[in-house]
Design a protein around this motif. Sequence first.
Motif, PDB file in Angstrom:
ATOM      1  N   GLY A 272      -4.599  12.151  73.420  1.00  0.00           N
ATOM      2  CA  GLY A 272      -3.965  12.772  72.260  1.00  0.00           C
ATOM      3  C   GLY A 272      -3.022  11.799  71.599  1.00  0.00           C
ATOM      4  N   ASN A 273      -2.209  12.284  70.700  1.00  0.00           N
ATOM      5  CA  ASN A 273      -1.227  11.442  70.018  1.00  0.00           C
ATOM      6  C   ASN A 273       0.173  11.831  70.453  1.00  0.00           C
ATOM      7  N   ILE A 274       1.010  10.834  70.692  1.00  0.00           N
ATOM      8  CA  ILE A 274       2.403  11.076  71.066  1.00  0.00           C
ATOM      9  C   ILE A 274       3.306  10.342  70.081  1.00  0.00           C
ATOM     10  N   PRO A 275       4.560  10.768  69.937  1.00  0.00           N
ATOM     11  CA  PRO A 275       5.469  10.089  69.008  1.00  0.00           C
ATOM     12  C   PRO A 275       5.716   8.633  69.416  1.00  0.00           C
ATOM     13  N   VAL A 276       5.846   7.773  68.438  1.00  0.00           N
ATOM     14  CA  VAL A 276       6.182   6.378  68.709  1.00  0.00           C
ATOM     15  C   VAL A 276       7.600   6.292  69.276  1.00  0.00           C
ATOM     16  N   SER A 277       8.495   7.099  68.719  1.00  0.00           N
ATOM     17  CA  SER A 277       9.888   7.125  69.178  1.00  0.00           C
ATOM     18  C   SER A 277      10.314   8.568  69.435  1.00  0.00           C
ATOM     19  N   PRO A 278       9.895   9.159  70.573  1.00  0.00           N
ATOM     20  CA  PRO A 278      10.251  10.558  70.850  1.00  0.00           C
ATOM     21  C   PRO A 278      11.755  10.746  70.967  1.00  0.00           C
ATOM     22  N   ALA A 279      12.238  11.840  70.399  1.00  0.00           N
ATOM     23  CA  ALA A 279      13.687  12.093  70.398  1.00  0.00           C
ATOM     24  C   ALA A 279      14.058  13.357  71.169  1.00  0.00           C
ATOM     25  N   ARG A 280      13.164  14.353  71.158  1.00  0.00           N
ATOM     26  CA  ARG A 280      13.438  15.619  71.846  1.00  0.00           C
ATOM     27  C   ARG A 280      12.391  15.784  72.957  1.00  0.00           C
ATOM     28  N   ILE A 281      12.778  15.337  74.145  1.00  0.00           N
ATOM     29  CA  ILE A 281      11.822  15.268  75.258  1.00  0.00           C
ATOM     30  C   ILE A 281      12.156  16.300  76.325  1.00  0.00           C
ATOM     31  N   ILE A 282      11.134  16.970  76.806  1.00  0.00           N
ATOM     32  CA  ILE A 282      11.275  17.821  77.985  1.00  0.00           C
ATOM     33  C   ILE A 282      10.573  17.105  79.131  1.00  0.00           C
ATOM     34  N   TYR A 283      11.299  16.922  80.241  1.00  0.00           N
ATOM     35  CA  TYR A 283      10.744  16.238  81.404  1.00  0.00           C
ATOM     36  C   TYR A 283      10.774  17.207  82.580  1.00  0.00           C
ATOM     37  N   SER A 284       9.611  17.671  82.994  1.00  0.00           N
ATOM     38  CA  SER A 284       9.517  18.613  84.100  1.00  0.00           C
ATOM     39  C   SER A 284       8.860  17.916  85.289  1.00  0.00           C
ATOM     40  N   GLY A 285       9.697  17.425  86.190  1.00  0.00           N
ATOM     41  CA  GLY A 285       9.193  16.709  87.357  1.00  0.00           C
ATOM     42  C   GLY A 285      10.344  16.312  88.249  1.00  0.00           C
ATOM     43  N   GLU A 286      10.043  15.953  89.502  1.00  0.00           N
ATOM     44  CA  GLU A 286      11.113  15.688  90.465  1.00  0.00           C
ATOM     45  C   GLU A 286      11.781  14.334  90.272  1.00  0.00           C
ATOM     46  N   THR A 287      11.222  13.454  89.429  1.00  0.00           N
ATOM     47  CA  THR A 287      11.827  12.130  89.226  1.00  0.00           C
ATOM     48  C   THR A 287      12.546  12.058  87.877  1.00  0.00           C
ATOM     49  N   PHE A 288      13.337  13.084  87.586  1.00  0.00           N
ATOM     50  CA  PHE A 288      14.089  13.164  86.338  1.00  0.00           C
ATOM     51  C   PHE A 288      14.990  11.942  86.156  1.00  0.00           C
ATOM     52  N   GLY A 289      15.502  11.417  87.254  1.00  0.00           N
ATOM     53  CA  GLY A 289      16.398  10.269  87.195  1.00  0.00           C
ATOM     54  C   GLY A 289      15.751   9.014  86.648  1.00  0.00           C
ATOM     55  N   ASP A 290      14.419   8.953  86.610  1.00  0.00           N
ATOM     56  CA  ASP A 290      13.731   7.817  85.980  1.00  0.00           C
ATOM     57  C   ASP A 290      14.131   7.710  84.513  1.00  0.00           C
ATOM     58  N   MET A 291      14.197   8.869  83.863  1.00  0.00           N
ATOM     59  CA  MET A 291      14.539   8.906  82.444  1.00  0.00           C
ATOM     60  C   MET A 291      15.968   8.412  82.222  1.00  0.00           C
ATOM     61  N   LEU A 292      16.876   8.887  83.052  1.00  0.00           N
ATOM     62  CA  LEU A 292      18.284   8.519  82.905  1.00  0.00           C
ATOM     63  C   LEU A 292      18.476   7.019  83.106  1.00  0.00           C
ATOM     64  N   ALA A 293      17.714   6.435  84.011  1.00  0.00           N
ATOM     65  CA  ALA A 293      17.827   4.996  84.273  1.00  0.00           C
ATOM     66  C   ALA A 293      17.425   4.177  83.053  1.00  0.00           C
ATOM     67  N   LEU A 294      16.583   4.748  82.206  1.00  0.00           N
ATOM     68  CA  LEU A 294      16.145   4.063  80.984  1.00  0.00           C
ATOM     69  C   LEU A 294      17.016   4.428  79.784  1.00  0.00           C
ATOM     70  N   GLY A 295      18.118   5.135  80.056  1.00  0.00           N
ATOM     71  CA  GLY A 295      19.034   5.482  78.974  1.00  0.00           C
ATOM     72  C   GLY A 295      18.555   6.625  78.109  1.00  0.00           C
ATOM     73  N   VAL A 296      17.650   7.463  78.641  1.00  0.00           N
ATOM     74  CA  VAL A 296      17.113   8.595  77.883  1.00  0.00           C
ATOM     75  C   VAL A 296      17.485   9.898  78.591  1.00  0.00           C
ATOM     76  N   LYS A 297      18.113  10.813  77.858  1.00  0.00           N
ATOM     77  CA  LYS A 297      18.441  12.114  78.432  1.00  0.00           C
ATOM     78  C   LYS A 297      17.560  13.184  77.774  1.00  0.00           C
ATOM     79  N   PRO A 298      16.620  13.746  78.522  1.00  0.00           N
ATOM     80  CA  PRO A 298      15.772  14.808  77.983  1.00  0.00           C
ATOM     81  C   PRO A 298      16.599  16.030  77.583  1.00  0.00           C
ATOM     82  N   ILE A 299      16.052  16.826  76.690  1.00  0.00           N
ATOM     83  CA  ILE A 299      16.746  18.052  76.283  1.00  0.00           C
ATOM     84  C   ILE A 299      16.480  19.172  77.277  1.00  0.00           C
ATOM     85  N   GLY A 300      15.451  19.004  78.128  1.00  0.00           N
ATOM     86  CA  GLY A 300      15.117  20.045  79.095  1.00  0.00           C
ATOM     87  C   GLY A 300      14.505  19.488  80.361  1.00  0.00           C
TER      88      GLY A 300
END
Length: 319
Positions: A56-84
């Motif tokens: 499918g197609n995904i945003p080039v620069s996603p801004a409002r991300i929901i991350y549902s998984g046990e490795t949520f801290g991966d996102m934080l390590a990259l400086g990204v805080k999901p909205i959910g």
Amino acid sequence: MKHMRNISGTLGIFVLAGSLLIGCSPSASQATSSASSEASQKSQTRPYTDYLGHAGNIPVSPARIIYSGETFGDMLALGVKPIGGFGYSNQIFEDQLHDVENVGFPINLEKVLELQPDLIINANTEEKEYEQLAKIAPTVIFDTFAPLEERMTQLGDILGKPEAARKWLADYKRKSEEMWKKLKESGTMKEGETASVFTYYPGDRLFVMARTGLSQVLYDTNGFKPTAPIQEILHAQKGFELISVERLPEIAGDRIFILNTPSEEAEKSTQNLLKSRIWKDVPAVKNGSVYFIDIEKSSSDATTREWLLQKIPEILAKQ
């Protein structure tokens, strides 16, 4: 996405009208160009195929991300805080989650719809749930059991932050190598030592951990080795496996790590195990090489792993 494109188009009309009224002011022209470029980037999409083959197609620069998984801290390590996310109590990064909405587990579709995400990253491989989520926003099924380097590289690609992912991985590798080197040089651990991680779930179910959680950290190239039975589970690409108590002696390594759970029922099962003859006869138990850590603080996500690089030497020093 069509709605977003309509909004972008409307904004473009207002920007154009404003520039005509202001005239040829260089500062106004530059501001308009910058705003248009930013809006265009946010509305751009690109093709992406997840590890289960969903294209499918995904945003080039996603801004409002929901991350549902046990490795949520991966996102934080990259400086990204999901909205959910699905609620991460007692995690080492819990203080960073005050403005992250809990979308539940299983995921609450109404809550997801309410948050209006532009990208959903989900660990659940159930096809029906994927189809439901994909109707709300572009959805990627993500393998949270994958090795750290693979996960972070893929996330860097998905989020449009490949350089941030490469930098984090390089820094982590350096810190990890230093930790294991110091443990061996100090005599805290020996080359070739094995380790195993066990935890109880409600229902008196004993699990040995493999591709997930603390095991991922311990089985680093420079770290502990899995025992032969655990290596078979790793080869089968499993995150964990249910075992009988009778099999524990053959699976246990030179070091045993027990994950404490918040479940009273699971805790009771753990205490019963610690009193059993089977447990007391295990060599690692006789040698005092048993360690306990809360399961919420033993995740294999990037943020927790950085914390564990400091915590593991402390745990081993308590022997």
